[in-house]
Design a protein around this motif. Structure first.
Motif, PDB file in Angstrom:
ATOM      1  N   SER A 327       0.822  -1.212   0.000  1.00  0.00           N
ATOM      2  CA  SER A 327       0.000   0.000   0.000  1.00  0.00           C
ATOM      3  C   SER A 327       0.857   1.264   0.000  1.00  0.00           C
ATOM      4  O   SER A 327       0.539   2.237  -0.689  1.00  0.00           O
ATOM      5  CB  SER A 327      -0.947  -0.002   1.211  1.00  0.00           C
ATOM      6  N   ILE A 328       1.950   1.263   0.749  1.00  0.00           N
ATOM      7  CA  ILE A 328       2.840   2.428   0.774  1.00  0.00           C
ATOM      8  C   ILE A 328       3.583   2.541  -0.552  1.00  0.00           C
ATOM      9  O   ILE A 328       3.752   3.647  -1.095  1.00  0.00           O
ATOM     10  CB  ILE A 328       3.828   2.326   1.955  1.00  0.00           C
ATOM     11  N   GLN A 331       1.527   4.295  -2.966  1.00  0.00           N
ATOM     12  CA  GLN A 331       1.418   5.736  -2.731  1.00  0.00           C
ATOM     13  C   GLN A 331       2.597   6.519  -3.302  1.00  0.00           C
ATOM     14  O   GLN A 331       2.505   7.729  -3.502  1.00  0.00           O
ATOM     15  CB  GLN A 331       1.306   6.013  -1.231  1.00  0.00           C
ATOM     16  N   PRO A 364       3.293   9.750   5.358  1.00  0.00           N
ATOM     17  CA  PRO A 364       2.259  10.224   6.300  1.00  0.00           C
ATOM     18  C   PRO A 364       1.267   9.171   6.781  1.00  0.00           C
ATOM     19  O   PRO A 364       0.848   9.203   7.936  1.00  0.00           O
ATOM     20  CB  PRO A 364       1.552  11.330   5.508  1.00  0.00           C
ATOM     21  N   THR A 365       0.875   8.229   5.913  1.00  0.00           N
ATOM     22  CA  THR A 365      -0.157   7.264   6.313  1.00  0.00           C
ATOM     23  C   THR A 365       0.432   5.922   6.744  1.00  0.00           C
ATOM     24  O   THR A 365      -0.316   4.962   6.982  1.00  0.00           O
ATOM     25  CB  THR A 365      -1.141   7.016   5.153  1.00  0.00           C
ATOM     26  N   GLU A 366       1.740   5.841   6.886  1.00  0.00           N
ATOM     27  CA  GLU A 366       2.391   4.580   7.221  1.00  0.00           C
ATOM     28  C   GLU A 366       2.014   4.111   8.628  1.00  0.00           C
ATOM     29  O   GLU A 366       1.802   4.922   9.538  1.00  0.00           O
ATOM     30  CB  GLU A 366       3.909   4.757   7.109  1.00  0.00           C
ATOM     31  N   THR A 367       1.954   2.794   8.782  1.00  0.00           N
ATOM     32  CA  THR A 367       1.667   2.186  10.078  1.00  0.00           C
ATOM     33  C   THR A 367       2.891   1.410  10.570  1.00  0.00           C
ATOM     34  O   THR A 367       3.848   1.197   9.816  1.00  0.00           O
ATOM     35  CB  THR A 367       0.476   1.216   9.979  1.00  0.00           C
ATOM     36  N   GLN A 402      -0.157  16.613  -0.576  1.00  0.00           N
ATOM     37  CA  GLN A 402      -1.032  15.795   0.250  1.00  0.00           C
ATOM     38  C   GLN A 402      -0.788  16.065   1.733  1.00  0.00           C
ATOM     39  O   GLN A 402      -1.740  16.124   2.528  1.00  0.00           O
ATOM     40  CB  GLN A 402      -0.800  14.314  -0.063  1.00  0.00           C
ATOM     41  N   MET A 406      -3.420  17.287   4.610  1.00  0.00           N
ATOM     42  CA  MET A 406      -3.622  16.515   5.850  1.00  0.00           C
ATOM     43  C   MET A 406      -3.384  17.351   7.093  1.00  0.00           C
ATOM     44  O   MET A 406      -3.648  16.903   8.207  1.00  0.00           O
ATOM     45  CB  MET A 406      -2.672  15.309   5.876  1.00  0.00           C
ATOM     46  N   LEU A 435       3.430  11.531  11.182  1.00  0.00           N
ATOM     47  CA  LEU A 435       2.563  10.494  10.639  1.00  0.00           C
ATOM     48  C   LEU A 435       1.185  10.547  11.288  1.00  0.00           C
ATOM     49  O   LEU A 435       1.047  10.980  12.434  1.00  0.00           O
ATOM     50  CB  LEU A 435       3.172   9.098  10.855  1.00  0.00           C
ATOM     51  N   LEU A 436       0.196  10.077  10.568  1.00  0.00           N
ATOM     52  CA  LEU A 436      -1.161  10.104  11.092  1.00  0.00           C
ATOM     53  C   LEU A 436      -1.433   8.953  12.049  1.00  0.00           C
ATOM     54  O   LEU A 436      -2.272   9.074  12.953  1.00  0.00           O
ATOM     55  CB  LEU A 436      -2.167  10.041   9.926  1.00  0.00           C
ATOM     56  N   ASN A 437      -0.712   7.833  11.854  1.00  0.00           N
ATOM     57  CA  ASN A 437      -1.078   6.612  12.570  1.00  0.00           C
ATOM     58  C   ASN A 437      -0.067   6.153  13.618  1.00  0.00           C
ATOM     59  O   ASN A 437      -0.283   5.130  14.265  1.00  0.00           O
ATOM     60  CB  ASN A 437      -1.281   5.476  11.558  1.00  0.00           C
TER      61      ASN A 437
END
Length: 500
Positions: A327-328, A331, A364-367, A402, A406, A435-437
């Motif tokens: 998924s990353i 992106q 940014p959206t990485e977990t 992006q 955010m 990061l968001l997560n």
């Protein structure tokens, strides 16, 4: 009239070893010389004998040293720069600007204005092209050149010398009646062979460069791909130099500096297969043997091409892997898959070619799971060397835009921000919210763990031996490179004290 081009200090402040020289400035020096100007280049990271670490696992800490140094007006490096600039007695000063060292650009302009108050100061480079308004807002900067400046810089110099009409200079950002004015963009040079060869003789302190340093060059400009973390200054178009032009430069560099190891810095060297195969045949016909390294993509390799490149002297090749998370990876808009990466890795390992895989974490959206997948994929792909970077947002890129949406990034920070902020934290509204997560403390722990695992992979004795073996030709022609690399190898093994 005399032009002094300056690459501001950065790696020397950070305590990181600096390879090569500012290639873009040597292109501009060649263009200025052709236009009738005397030109010298002051590369401040080579103004003194090169020292520093090649261990990037402590990069953030190194950059903290840089922030302290740029704000110390009495720092020995700034004192040295002042002295060298005055000694050159320039009529014009040009400064190249990259985003990561924009704080050093600001200070370089300030100190140059202090010691030579009547000399016009011009700033160009990638950061000046993405943020010309901000660059022009530096009080000491008189002119900003956007994009390629091989033709616009000589045009500006002639216009200034003759007190001509500045509004006619393409891609120029300047100040008029207290306002910042942006002239229309000038077109890119379509025929790269029409440009003079890079003028390496313009570099001051040539004794501080190795023969390998002098081997950096381009066979093309531009990249057709759409990676979301890249600034596409060349509008995703590629222009190629002719075979004769490339060979002429290789022969010149070998004749003047004894160079046999060349670093081809094309964005994607194998993007045109026929271009590479023709170069390989030409390399084999040279009256001296060379080795070379290059950067490309995993989807631009095949067995026949690798065999031809290896036969022509390929010593090392770098490819972007980016992330072990599908998924990353998606992106990044790199438009490759893990299957393609593993296929290329198997090919490179089968051909026994020393190769580097570049990874990054911190999008940014990485977990946490995404980061762990990247570490696992390092073991699956098995590069000879693996580079790991924490994502840095750059203006003019899709990921930067992006990040702004955010709420993570500030697209217009004040100038002083670049003087007080670690280069890894530029543009973040809150460096503790990248990061968001993942919260800040957890990300620090994850990035530290990942850095140590990558460093362990790279400092493996077997990998170090393979790296040395890939460079054996370069060592034969320049034994000083062997001594330098041996010291770096001891550093990687944690045995650097043996050299003291």
């Amino acid at each position: 009239m005399k032009l002094l081009l300056i690459d501001p200090p950065f790696k020397s402040f950070a305590g990181i070893f600096s390879l090569y020289f500012p290639l873009g400035l040597t292109y501009l020096a060649g263009a200025a010389k052709k236009a009738g100007f005397d030109c010298k280049i002051l590369d401040m990271d080579a103004a003194e004998p090169k020292e520093g670490s090649l261990n990037y696992s402590r990069e953030y800490e190194h950059y903290s040293n840089y922030v302290t140094a740029i704000n110390d007006a009495g720092h020995p490096t700034w004192q040295l720069m002042r002295r060298l600039v005055v000694e050159q007695k320039p009529d014009f000063i040009g400064i190249t600007a990259l985003t990561t060292k924009f704080g050093s650009v600001i200070q370089t302009a300030r100190f140059c204005r202090e010691i030579l108050p009547d000399v016009p100061i011009i700033v160009g480079g990638a950061h000046a092209s993405t943020m010309p308004e901000l660059t022009a807002s530096i009080p000491e900067v008189d002119f900003v050149l956007r994009g390629e400046s091989d033709e616009t810089l000589p045009d500006l110099l002639h216009t200034l010398a003759k007190k001509g009409d500045l509004s006619k200079v393409g891609s120029l950002t300047w100040k008029s009646a207290g306002k910042i004015v942006h002239n229309p963009d000038a077109p890119f040079t379509q025929n790269l062979d029409s440009l003079p060869l890079p003028d390496r003789q313009a570099l001051l302190n040539p004794e501080h460069y190795s023969s390998e340093d002098m081997g950096i060059m381009l066979t093309s400009r531009g990249c057709p791909f759409r990676c979301s973390y890249c600034f596409h200054m060349w509008e995703r178009r590629v222009r190629f130099r002719s075979l004769d032009s490339v060979i002429e430069e290789i022969q010149q560099v070998h004749r003047e500096f004894g160079t046999t190891q060349f670093s081809l810095k094309d964005d994607s060297f194998t993007v045109r297969r026929s271009h590479v195969l023709s170069l390989c045949e030409a390399f084999k016909k040279l009256p001296f043997k060379i080795t070379f390294n290059c950067t490309t993509r995993v989807d631009l390799l095949d067995d026949e091409l690798l065999a031809a490149m290896k036969d022509a002297g390929l010593a090392q090749i770098s490819v972007g892997i980016e992330s072990g998370s599908a998924s990353i990876l998606k992106q990044t808009d790199k438009d490759i898959t893990h299957a393609q990466i593993l296929k290329a890795a198997a090919m490179l390992n089968r051909h026994h070619i020393f190769w580097t895989g570049y990874f990054m974490i911190g999008l940014p959206t990485e977990t946490e799971e995404d980061i762990n997948k990247t570490i696992t994929f390092l073991r699956c792909s098995r590069p000879y060397y693996a580079g790991l970077g924490v994502y840095n947002p750059f203006p003019g890129t899709k990921l930067f835009d992006q990040g702004v949406k955010m709420g993570l990034l500030d697209p217009q920070p004040p100038l002083e921000h670049f003087l007080t902020t670690n280069p890894k934290d530029l543009f973040f509204k809150d460096p503790k919210k990248r990061l968001l997560n993942i919260d800040h403390q957890k990300f620090l722990e994850l990035s530290e763990s990942a850095s140590q695992k990558f460093h362990h992979h790279n400092s493996n004795l077997f990998n170090l031996i393979r790296r040395g073996f890939a460079r054996r030709r370069a060592y034969m022609y320049d034994p000083a490179l062997l001594r330098r690399d041996f010291g770096r190898g001891l550093e990687f093994l944690g045995l650097g004290n043996l050299l003291k």
